[in-house]
Scaffold this active site. Sequence first.
Site, PDB file in Angstrom:
ATOM      1  N   TYR A 102       0.935  -1.368   0.046  1.00 45.05           N
ATOM      2  CA  TYR A 102      -0.084   0.106  -0.055  1.00 45.05           C
ATOM      3  C   TYR A 102       0.900   1.154  -0.166  1.00 45.05           C
ATOM      4  O   TYR A 102       0.346   2.109  -0.822  1.00 45.05           O
ATOM      5  CB  TYR A 102      -1.043   0.094   1.322  1.00 45.05           C
ATOM      6  CG  TYR A 102      -2.220   0.808   1.344  1.00 45.05           C
ATOM      7  CD1 TYR A 102      -2.962   1.148   0.478  1.00 45.05           C
ATOM      8  CD2 TYR A 102      -2.233   1.876   2.089  1.00 45.05           C
ATOM      9  CE1 TYR A 102      -4.385   2.064   0.551  1.00 45.05           C
ATOM     10  CE2 TYR A 102      -2.937   2.912   2.589  1.00 45.05           C
ATOM     11  CZ  TYR A 102      -3.808   3.233   1.884  1.00 45.05           C
ATOM     12  OH  TYR A 102      -5.269   3.698   1.174  1.00 45.05           O
ATOM     13  N   LYS A 135       0.767   4.301  -2.605  1.00 46.01           N
ATOM     14  CA  LYS A 135       0.579   5.301  -2.796  1.00 46.01           C
ATOM     15  C   LYS A 135       1.802   6.616  -2.624  1.00 46.01           C
ATOM     16  O   LYS A 135       1.277   7.333  -3.682  1.00 46.01           O
ATOM     17  CB  LYS A 135       0.054   6.005  -1.732  1.00 46.01           C
ATOM     18  CG  LYS A 135      -1.377   4.628  -1.111  1.00 46.01           C
ATOM     19  CD  LYS A 135      -1.930   5.416  -1.801  1.00 46.01           C
ATOM     20  CE  LYS A 135      -3.946   4.368  -1.628  1.00 46.01           C
ATOM     21  NZ  LYS A 135      -4.460   4.731  -3.227  1.00 46.01           N
TER      22      LYS A 135
END
Length: 278
Positions: A170, A174
């Site tokens: 993640y 991002k």
Amino acid sequence: MKKEVLVLTGAGQIGMAIARRVGHGKKIFVADWKIENAHRTASMMAEAGFDTVPFEVDISSKQSILTLIESSLKEGEIAFFINAAGVSPSQASIEQIIAIDLYGTALLLEAFGKVIKQGGAGVTISSQSGHRMPALTAEEDRLLATLAPDALLNLDMVKPENIRDTLHAYQIAKRCNVKRVMAEAIKWGERGARINSISPGIIMTPLALDEMNGPRGDFYKNMFAKSPARRPGTADEVATVAALLLSDKGSFITGTDILIDGGATASYFYGPLQPALH
């Protein structure tokens, strides 16, 4: 007379809050990978006076995105693009996070950058997580920012066997979102359009509630307890920032990321959330 079009990918609370701020007078495509989610959000907005069209899209599929764009352009020029689609570390596998949050966002930014109207604007939702990962090399940043979406998946750093866990996946996704927004802003600028990202912290949505009730719940509760704001945020607070970025008042802002996390990242580096203190 055709209306200007707003395309929203990700029919959750944050995306809907933004669309409600800037969608008056526009044809709003509410797209989600679960058509029932798209119908629910589109219906709620229609009951509040907005002109909505529910649409099914898989953002990890280039063809699915192109179908969404083709349908949108039949209604008018695309003035606003809002990407609030994504999965979280507690609800998805490493492979799903890379496919949707990293690859899917790259596909969206590239595709909508080719069709956004002159003077149009877009915003994509990233995350505070991208700000917490240790700095990458200049070359790694350049590759995340500029490689064609399909080539991104060939990078060693995004291959599942080189990723520790879903949180690491993640964070990489991002970080990639933010870097790609910088690179895409150059291309969008050639059309007289702008693109920015927003990195929210803990925002109270059904997704956040899942996280807080999941295995990482104590981590999340500790995060906002030890942040300067001492609370989670709301979708409307994210929408306030997005409305600025999408409006003429934000016309000098492009290729940037705005961190809106109640100071949690500041606390992570310089306050009581520092890993060294635990």
